[in-house]
Every structure is written in C-alpha cells, then in structure tokens.
Design an enzyme around this catalytic site. Structure first.
Site, mmCIF file in Angstrom:
data_model
loop_
_atom_site.group_PDB
_atom_site.id
_atom_site.type_symbol
_atom_site.label_atom_id
_atom_site.label_comp_id
_atom_site.label_asym_id
_atom_site.label_seq_id
_atom_site.Cartn_x
_atom_site.Cartn_y
_atom_site.Cartn_z
ATOM 1 C CB CYS A 48 -7.070 3.061 3.900
ATOM 2 S SG CYS A 48 -7.815 1.968 5.773
ATOM 3 C CG ASN A 86 -8.986 -2.728 2.957
ATOM 4 O OD1 ASN A 86 -8.867 -3.232 3.067
ATOM 5 N ND2 ASN A 86 -9.282 -1.527 3.840
ATOM 6 C CD GLU A 87 -9.400 -3.401 7.302
ATOM 7 O OE1 GLU A 87 -8.652 -3.569 7.363
ATOM 8 O OE2 GLU A 87 -8.868 -1.169 8.178
ATOM 9 C CD GLU A 136 -3.004 1.658 2.135
ATOM 10 O OE1 GLU A 136 -2.526 0.646 3.856
ATOM 11 O OE2 GLU A 136 -3.655 2.251 2.175
HETATM 12 O O1 AHR Z 1 -2.089 -1.330 6.915
HETATM 13 C C1 AHR Z 1 -2.794 -0.481 6.967
HETATM 14 C C2 AHR Z 1 -3.998 0.307 6.954
HETATM 15 O O2 AHR Z 1 -4.912 -0.687 7.696
HETATM 16 C C3 AHR Z 1 -4.936 -0.416 6.151
HETATM 17 O O3 AHR Z 1 -4.586 0.424 4.857
HETATM 18 C C4 AHR Z 1 -6.646 -0.926 6.438
HETATM 19 O O4 AHR Z 1 -7.035 -1.444 5.717
HETATM 20 C C5 AHR Z 1 -5.771 -1.184 7.476
HETATM 21 O O5 AHR Z 1 -6.737 -0.448 8.650
#
Ligand code: AHR
Length: 666
Positions: free
Chosen positions: A263, A390-391, A47
């Site tokens: 995120c 994503n989550e 990321e």
């Molecule tokens: O890994 C860091 C963050 O943690 C990621 O962007 C998110 O998906 C999670 O909350």
C-alpha cells in the site's frame, strides 16, 4: 497363514484403525518428463510497514533526524519528537523550530539553538533514536549534520563577523546513566548551510544509549539532518542497511526484490502516492512523507538504495509504481477511497515512470541516467520489470490510467515487462476484472495477492494447474497463510511450503512469488504475521522464514514430474522436484501435514547416474502450533544430515514436516 497375518486377523477392527499398518506412499520422479520453470521464482516483498525501513533495515540511528515529524502522522508527534533540549549546569539558552531558511525546500523544518551563557558545557539537544541507540564499544560511528551560524556571542553586542568566531560543537554518545561513550568535536563557521561530518569511536557499550549535541560557546546556530550511522552496514555502504537484517534477507537467496510496497506504493490519497523522484539524490533534499502505516518515511532508504540493495543481493529490482490511483482504503474508507490523478496531470505522471526507466538503465548522456551516474552508479541497474498498481480496485478510473501507463511503457520500452494487477483477493469481482483487462491489453504478467487460512492453501494446491499457459504469467506478489491469532505457526509455514511445491510445479506459468510482509519491529507491528521480527538488538526468524530460505536455497530452473504431487483427502501431503541445470543438482521436497510420519517409496525414474549420498534437511516439530517467538526455548529449525539414495529408496517424512533432499550431480 503366516503368524503375522494371523495376528492381524485376530485384532479387533478398531485396533486396526488405530494402529493401522502404515502404508508407504509411492513417489515417482520422472527425469524424462522435465519442463523449464522460472529460475527466479522466489523473491522478497519489501514494504516500509511496521518500522521495516526507518528504525529497521535502514541503519540510521537518530529518529526524526530532520525535524519533519508531524501530528498528522501520530497525534502526539511534532517537529521536536524524540529530541530533548537540555542545559548544562550554569548555562542559559533556547531552542526553536524554524522554517524560514531551510536547507532545501523539500526539507522544511530545522532547529535553531541559542546559547547566551555556556556554563559548564553549553546547551544542547539529545535524541534517543528508535527506543534507544545501540552503541558497541570499539565501533566507529559516522556523524553528520547541516548547520549555519546566525550570530556569535550575544545577539546585540557581539562581533558581527561570524567567520572568525566559529561555534564550537560537541557530539557524544551517552549511556542511560549519563556516562560518556565517545565524543567528537566540530566547529560551525559561516552563515551558509554546510554539511559537517566526522566520526566517533565508542568507548563503551549500551543497547539503550542516547546521542547528544552541544553548542559550547555564546551564539546561535541552526541545525538540520542530524545523522548517526554505524560504520558497519551491509556491504559497508554509506547511508546503508543494518547488516544482520540485510544478511537474513540475503540468506533467502531472493531472485528479485519488490519495493516500496504494498500500500505504501499507491498511498493514502493522492498526496501520499510514492514518487520515486522524491527519494533519490542527497538525503537532505529528499521529500519526506507520512507513512500510511501511521508513522514517517524519511526516504533515506530510497530508490537508489533499493536498487543498490538488489545489486548487492544479485536480485532483479522490481519497483511498483501507482497506476495513477491511490489505495482504495485512502482516508481509511474501506474500498471507497481510491482517488485518481486528474487526467490533465497524467502525461506528467506517465513521464515520471518513463524517467524511472531512463534513470535505472539510461546512459550517462541521458538526463536521468546522468542523475544515477552523479549518485555514484555509472553502470545501469538493469531494470527489467515494473509493477503498475498494487491490488487496486479495478474501477473505470484505474483502467483508463493503467492503459495509458502500459501503452507508454510498451511503446518507449518494449524490453520492460509490465506487471498488471488483479485486485486484493484471490477471486471475486476485482480479480475477474483485473484479469480481463490484462488479457485485453495483452499484459505480460499479473500480480495476485492472497492472505488465507492454512486449510485454504492445502485446498488450493491445484490452483495454477489449469491456468491458461498462453495468457499472462503470474507474479504472486503477496501471500501468507494466516493461522489462528495470525501467528507464524509451523502449521502456517507448512501450508506455505505445500503451496511453494505447487508454484514450482507451475513454474512455467508462475514467474515470481513473494511472501508478505517481510519485516516487522517488535512493539511496532502494524500487520501480522511477518517473515522476520526484530528488535534493536536481535532478530527472530519465523518457521515461515526457514521455509522460504529452504526453497530459495534449493531452487531450480527445471521441474521434474513428481507423482503424486498432492496426496490425501483432504490433501495433507505435497511433493515437488526441481533440477538446477547449471549445478546438475536435483532437489526433492516433501511436505507432510499429517500428525504421523509418512513412509515414502521413492523411485527416481530415468536418472542417468546418481551419487550414493544426498543431503537431507528437515524442518519439523510434533506440535503444529509451534512458533519461533521471543525466548522460545525450542525453536523449530532445519536439521541437515546425510541420506543414502539409489534409483529407488525409502524415506520417512516426519509428522508436520518439510523435507528437502538435495542430490548433488555425480
Ligand atoms: O502486506 C501488507 C499489506 O497487505 C500491503 O501493503 C497491501 O498491499 C496488502 O493489503
């Protein structure tokens, strides 16, 4: 009674408790009880967080190369951030930020430089990169910029014909104290935007150098997308990656690469959702965006570069697209900021995802396959997996959009494995609802995320033992053991190692796992801990990195029953054994979380033929708080030696250790 027994009985009870005869633990590996496991278990989570991409893995050395920095990203940023206008002795000139005739509508800002009196060397701009530019003597640097002439000589009394009066431009590298470290010259000719390219060779070194561009004649030009790349990138790719960081990633032997987040994938509100189409094509045409970790994404490292990196690593690409909703922390409103793409725009959004599959895998005759081919990649990228969401919070809006996307992919591309999600936590409401939806929709794989204490990992080593083998398989997309102060201690690394033995044991249901986050730049860390920390000149490999590397380099495709797999109350020992059926190698792994060594009597039951020597690698330190940070004089590093092995043999696992015993095939 023999003398030793007499001696033992003569000791007071407290002495026995303290010195206690160390019991050896019997470990049995049953070669006849083998089950296939995922051959692709370990991958990476990439990321752009903590300057992982721009200023990090992406090797561009100029910061704010296209003048798109903005105060919504950082309160003191603007289009000229990291640039400085300067005049040589006796010169007169001006700079301004423009938007009226951009290089491309996606790249709105550029600058205009005017020189009415060149003086000594003209007027110019300089850039200090991301905290200084690392220049190394003898190395080649690729310089490029877009430019057009506005007028030549003095505005109202010079010749109108710019074609015959080009603007001379000098580009050079300068040390902190102004010494020239290499220079090259160009000419800007004509009223249309043109890309100008060249190289320069550094004549000196400075880890904190700056880049300067000067116009040396009377007149005015516009400039945009000013770029400086080291020629040396990972696999010598143009627009490529920083070689030391990319190599550290390659050394993990990742079987897949998840990108662009995290995120970043679902973004801070709808306008910040990551759209892959904005990140492919010529870099000056890519649509840049604020990074939700509060800086800027140039998209120079975009989908083409991610897929190419996967290919260079021999890893599956695993793009994650937003499930039609933005991050629930959008607007930084904890849990309540999730925004949904309006339903009337969803068809177009779903089509974008189908186009991604066509772009990655389609033939040159397809619309999007042709875009990939035009970018220089005629072969397909062999995309097999797509994460959707994503989550996310599992709201009705999410469910509705997820189903639309899932159904459309399944219908158009049954060959693609869609990965659903189960919220941000290891359990709770979103986790339950996410799994419920996955079961109802018969989604093939589910993304789980958890960041927990080392203790939690030790207590949950049986988590996947009871998962339903007939339901979706698991992609543990984000996890890390968060120790005190969120530091990358040996304790946290061993908790992760123990968890990895459990994932190997459950590799029939856990298909993928990736530690998160991967990279963080010192001084810009927006999240801790991370697997690899770096500065402009160096990298720090955490103890946790070495755990991932040892598992990545010693992976298998078959699990051999290992008993006990978990030992102690509370558990402080974990073991696993895998076989690589292609090489015939068998790898035993032991994690000892105790403060004392553990003697092991190991039996390899049912092994046909064994070589007499194995390779043993140990990652250990007497201090579980040990970290590999900065100038730490004694980093915790793996040490490899030889070990004699037989059908039964003994081994002492040191206190606080991970041991990997690799037995080659006979
Ligand atoms: O890994 C860091 C963050 O943690 C990621 O962007 C998110 O998906 C999670 O909350």
């Amino acid at each position: 009674m023999r003398s030793f027994q007499r001696f033992l009985f003569s000791l007071p009870v407290w002495a026995l408790l303290l010195t206690g005869p160390a019991h050896a633990l019997d470990i049995a590996v049953d070669f006849k009880k083998a089950k296939p496991i995922s051959p692709d278990l370990l991958g990476i989570f990439f990321e752009d967080i903590s300057y992982a991409a721009d200023g990090g893995l992406y090797a561009e050395l100029i910061q704010n190369r296209s003048f798109e920095y903005d105060l919504t990203e950082q309160p003191d940023w603007n289009a000229l951030s990291y640039w400085k206008f300067f005049r040589s002795e006796g010169s007169v000139g001006k700079i301004q930020v423009d938007r009226s005739v951009p290089v491309h509508p996606n790249n709105t800002h550029y600058i205009t430089l005017e020189c009415s009196e060149p003086g000594n060397a003209g007027v110019g701009i300089s850039n200090t990169g991301f905290d200084g530019i690392v220049v190394k003597q003898g190395e080649i640097y690729d310089v490029s910029f877009f430019s057009r002439q506005l007028w030549t000589n003095r505005r109202w009394n010079g010749p109108a014909d710019v074609e015959n009066h080009p603007m001379p431009v000098t580009v050079r590298l300068e040390s902190q104290d102004g010494k020239h470290l290499g220079e090259t010259k160009f000419e800007v000719r004509g009223r249309e935007w043109k890309k100008i390219e060249g190289t320069l060779t550094a004549t000196g070194s400075d880890p904190n150098a700056r880049f300067a561009l000067l116009i040396n004649g009377r007149g005015c030009i516009s400039l945009d997308e000013i770029s400086l790349f080291p020629r040396k990138t990972f696999k010598n790719r143009r627009n490529g990656l920083r070689p030391d960081l990319a190599q550290a990633i390659a050394d993990l032997h990742p079987r897949f690469v998840r990108f662009p987040g995290g995120c970043v994938a679902h973004g801070n509100g709808l306008p910040n959702i990551y759209h892959w189409k904005n990140t492919v094509g010529p870099i000056e045409q890519r649509k840049q965006m604020p990074n939700l970790w509060r800086y800027h994404q140039t998209m120079g490292l975009g989908y083409f570069e991610y897929f190419q990196f996967c290919e260079d690593l021999g890893a599956h690409p695993l793009p994650v697209v937003a499930a039609g909703v933005s991050c629930q922390h959008s607007g930084y409103t904890e849990n309540h900021g999730q925004c949904a793409i309006p339903m009337e725009q969803m068809d177009a959004y779903v089509q974008d995802i189908l186009d991604l599959i066509e772009w990655a895998n389609g033939p040159a005759t397809s619309r999007w396959g042709a875009v990939r081919v035009a970018a220089g990649h005629p072969e397909p990228f062999h995309l097999k997996y797509i994460g959707v969401g994503n989550e996310d919070r599992i709201t009705p809006e999410f469910e509705q959009r997820f189903k639309m996307i899932h159904d459309a992919i399944r219908k158009a591309h049954p060959e693609i494995v869609v990965i659903g999600n189960s919220g941000p936590l290891s359990d709770g409401e979103d986790f339950e609802k996410g799994w419920e939806l996955v079961r109802e929709q018969k989604v093939s794989m589910v993304d789980e995320h958890y960041y927990k204490s080392p203790d939690w990992f030790w207590k949950n080593l049986r988590r996947y033992d009871t998962y339903d083998r007939k339901s979706a398989s698991v992609y543990l997309g984000e996890y890390a053991a968060h120790d005190k102060g969120r530091r990358s201690t040996l304790r946290s690394a061993l908790a992760e190692a123990a968890h990895l033995t459990a994932l190997e044991r459950n590799g029939d249901i856990v298909t993928f796992a990736s530690y998160a986050p991967l990279l963080a730049k010192r001084g810009y860390t927006r999240w801790s801990p991370d697997l690899i920390y770096f500065t402009n000149t160096g990298i720090e490999l955490t103890v946790n990195y070495h755990v991932q590397k040892l598992f990545g380099q010693n992976a298998g495709d078959t699990y051999l029953e290992t008993t006990p797999a978990v030992h102690g109350t509370p558990a402080d020992f974990a073991a696993s054994t895998v076989l690589n059926s292609r090489s015939g190698e068998v790898v035993l792994k032991f994690v000892n979380n105790a403060a004392t060594e553990k003697k092991l009597n190991i039996s390899l039951n049912g092994a046909d033929q064994l070589p007499s020597q194995a390779e043993v690698t140990v990652l250990a330190d007497p201090d579980p708080d040990a970290v590999n940070e900065g100038s730490n004089a004694k980093p915790v590093l793996p040490r490899t030696s030889k070990l004699n092995v037989r059908q039964t043999f003994t081994y002492s696992a040191p206190a606080n250790s991970l041991t990997v015993i690799r037995i080659p095939s006979k």
